[in-house]
Design a protein around this motif. Structure first.
Motif, short mmCIF file in Angstrom:
data_model
loop_
_atom_site.label_atom_id
_atom_site.label_comp_id
_atom_site.label_asym_id
_atom_site.label_seq_id
_atom_site.Cartn_x
_atom_site.Cartn_y
_atom_site.Cartn_z
N MET A 164 70.55 19.78 46.00
CA MET A 164 71.92 20.05 45.56
C MET A 164 72.71 20.77 46.66
SD MET A 164 71.22 21.22 41.61
CE MET A 164 72.94 21.63 41.36
N SER A 165 72.08 21.71 47.33
CA SER A 165 72.77 22.45 48.39
C SER A 165 73.13 21.54 49.56
CB SER A 165 71.88 23.60 48.89
OG SER A 165 71.63 24.53 47.86
N SER A 166 72.20 20.68 49.94
CA SER A 166 72.48 19.78 51.06
C SER A 166 73.54 18.75 50.67
CB SER A 166 71.20 19.09 51.51
OG SER A 166 70.62 18.33 50.46
N ALA A 167 73.48 18.25 49.43
CA ALA A 167 74.49 17.29 48.99
C ALA A 167 75.87 17.94 48.94
CB ALA A 167 74.12 16.73 47.62
N ASN A 168 75.93 19.16 48.40
CA ASN A 168 77.20 19.88 48.34
C ASN A 168 77.75 20.15 49.74
OD1 ASN A 168 79.24 21.83 46.95
ND2 ASN A 168 78.18 23.14 48.43
N SER A 169 76.87 20.56 50.65
CA SER A 169 77.31 20.84 52.01
C SER A 169 77.79 19.57 52.71
CB SER A 169 76.16 21.47 52.80
OG SER A 169 75.75 22.70 52.22
N ALA A 170 77.08 18.46 52.48
CA ALA A 170 77.47 17.21 53.13
C ALA A 170 78.83 16.72 52.64
CB ALA A 170 76.40 16.15 52.88
N VAL A 171 79.03 16.75 51.32
CA VAL A 171 80.31 16.30 50.77
C VAL A 171 81.44 17.20 51.25
CG1 VAL A 171 81.63 16.03 48.63
CG2 VAL A 171 79.27 15.20 48.76
N THR A 172 81.20 18.52 51.22
CA THR A 172 82.23 19.46 51.67
C THR A 172 82.58 19.24 53.14
OG1 THR A 172 81.44 21.10 50.08
CG2 THR A 172 82.82 21.89 51.87
N MET A 173 81.57 19.05 53.97
CA MET A 173 81.81 18.85 55.39
C MET A 173 82.58 17.56 55.64
SD MET A 173 81.60 19.84 58.50
CE MET A 173 80.37 21.14 58.62
N VAL A 174 82.21 16.49 54.93
CA VAL A 174 82.92 15.22 55.10
C VAL A 174 84.39 15.38 54.73
CG1 VAL A 174 83.17 12.87 54.20
CG2 VAL A 174 80.90 13.75 54.83
N LEU A 175 84.68 16.07 53.64
CA LEU A 175 86.07 16.28 53.22
C LEU A 175 86.84 17.12 54.24
CD1 LEU A 175 85.57 16.89 49.39
CD2 LEU A 175 86.37 14.80 50.52
N ILE A 176 86.18 18.17 54.74
CA ILE A 176 86.85 19.04 55.72
C ILE A 176 87.13 18.28 57.01
CG2 ILE A 176 86.54 21.08 57.17
CD1 ILE A 176 85.00 22.37 54.89
N LEU A 177 86.14 17.52 57.49
CA LEU A 177 86.32 16.78 58.73
C LEU A 177 87.36 15.67 58.55
CD1 LEU A 177 82.63 16.47 60.01
CD2 LEU A 177 84.38 18.10 60.73
N HIS A 178 87.40 15.06 57.39
CA HIS A 178 88.40 14.03 57.15
C HIS A 178 89.80 14.62 57.17
CE1 HIS A 178 90.91 11.29 54.67
NE2 HIS A 178 90.19 10.35 55.26
N ALA A 179 89.93 15.83 56.58
CA ALA A 179 91.25 16.47 56.57
C ALA A 179 91.65 16.94 57.97
CB ALA A 179 91.23 17.66 55.61
N LEU A 234 69.16 17.49 57.22
CA LEU A 234 70.57 17.13 56.99
C LEU A 234 71.47 18.34 57.21
CD1 LEU A 234 72.88 15.33 56.01
CD2 LEU A 234 72.22 15.89 53.66
N CYS A 235 71.09 19.49 56.66
CA CYS A 235 71.92 20.68 56.83
C CYS A 235 71.94 21.14 58.28
CB CYS A 235 71.43 21.79 55.90
SG CYS A 235 71.82 21.48 54.16
#
Length: 313
Positions: free
Chosen positions: A294-309, A48-49
């Protein structure tokens, strides 16, 4: 995301100690389930990462189909060394998908070919092949019936009690669905090479699991040990047995398996005590798996938010 996006790629190193200690100190059933679970979680997280980093790298390529905003500096800043890591992740992820896909296809093809080879025989649980080459293996049925395949060459080498041990061993592979554990760790090791020690360990612990189940069925650990020893001496399994299918003497160091059967039965314990070396290693591997998730979940959520913005409405 920062460096957290890279952690799941290297956290499988935390599972190396338990890969060795589990073989020696845990019941084979517990060891197999623990190692397979850890390997599956860590492989999924690292893949995933790798995909998240690949998105950043792909967005930098000219003519890519991704939104233009995904190549903005704000998006690239989410991944350290974005220019190098992002572009390197593209062939890396492609290689992971190709190798895992090929492994899965070969697994399916081997099982189909093995079933086709038995098409002319009677539909019984045990298929005896008129072959002088001594080998045996457990053939999972999928939608069809599970079968134990053994040749006349191997049966002629074993005494009646040893034959019962052989059949009990192969039935144990089928009833516990060991082929699923073996396939899972094979795919995990293909996804992340740092997980290869776990694949080797599970190849051994599944055989030991079947050894112990066979010993309980026939009521004699020494009989199972003799059957394994004889099968190993006469077997030409690497050339005759379909790759990836479990067999009496096809995997694991045979002298260690025989020595374990000649000793006392392993204690059945669901989780080792923390105040032992294997307990520390098990908790270390479990912690590594949790941190990886936890690291992969945090990275995935962060990336989704950044790409959405960064995506224009």
């Amino acid at each position: 995301m920062g460096v957290f996006v890279f952690l799941p790629l290297v956290l499988p190193l935390t599972a190396w100690p338990i890969a060795r200690l589990a073989e020696q100190h845990l019941h084979p059933r517990t060891a197999t389930r623990l190692l397979t679970g850890v390997a599956a979680v860590m492989a999924a997280c690292s893949t995933l990462c790798l995909a998240l980093v690949m998105v950043v790298g792909t967005a930098q390529l000219p003519g890519n189909p991704l939104p233009d905003g995904w190549s903005d500096p704000e998006v690239r800043a989410a991944v350290p060394y974005d220019e190098l890591a992002g572009k390197a992740a593209i062939p890396a992820l492609f290689a992971v998908l190709v190798v895992c896909g090929r492994t899965w296809w070969r697994h399916v093809r081997v099982r189909r070919r093995a079933h086709r080879a038995l098409a002319g025989l009677r539909d019984t649980e045990v298929a005896v092949l008129p072959d002088g080459a001594p080998y045996a293996y457990a053939l999972p049925g999928g939608g069809r019936r599970d079968r134990v395949v053994v040749t006349t060459g191997l049966l002629e080498c074993l005494e009646p009690a040893e034959r019962r041990a052989l059949f009990a061993h192969e039935r144990a592979h089928l009833s516990a669905r060991h082929h699923r554990f073996l396939l899972a760790v094979r795919l995990a090791a293909q996804a992340n090479p740092f997980l290869r020690p776990l694949r080797t360990a599970v190849s051994y612990t599944t055989e030991r699991w079947a050894d112990e189940d066979a010993a309980q069925t026939v009521g004699s650990r020494r009989t199972v040990a003799r059957a394994i020893g004889k099968a190993a001496l006469v077997s030409r399994a690497p050339a005759a047995t379909p790759a990836g299918l479990a067999g009496l003497a096809a995997a694991g160091p045979v002298p260690r398996r025989v020595a374990a059967l000649l000793g006392p039965a392993p204690a059945v314990r669901t989780w080792p005590s923390l105040f032992t070396s294997v307990g520390v290693a098990a908790w270390g591997a479990a912690t590594g798996a949790v941190v990886s998730a936890m690291s992969s979940a945090n990275s995935a959520v962060t990336m989704v938010l950044i790409l959405h913005a960064a995506t224009p409405l």
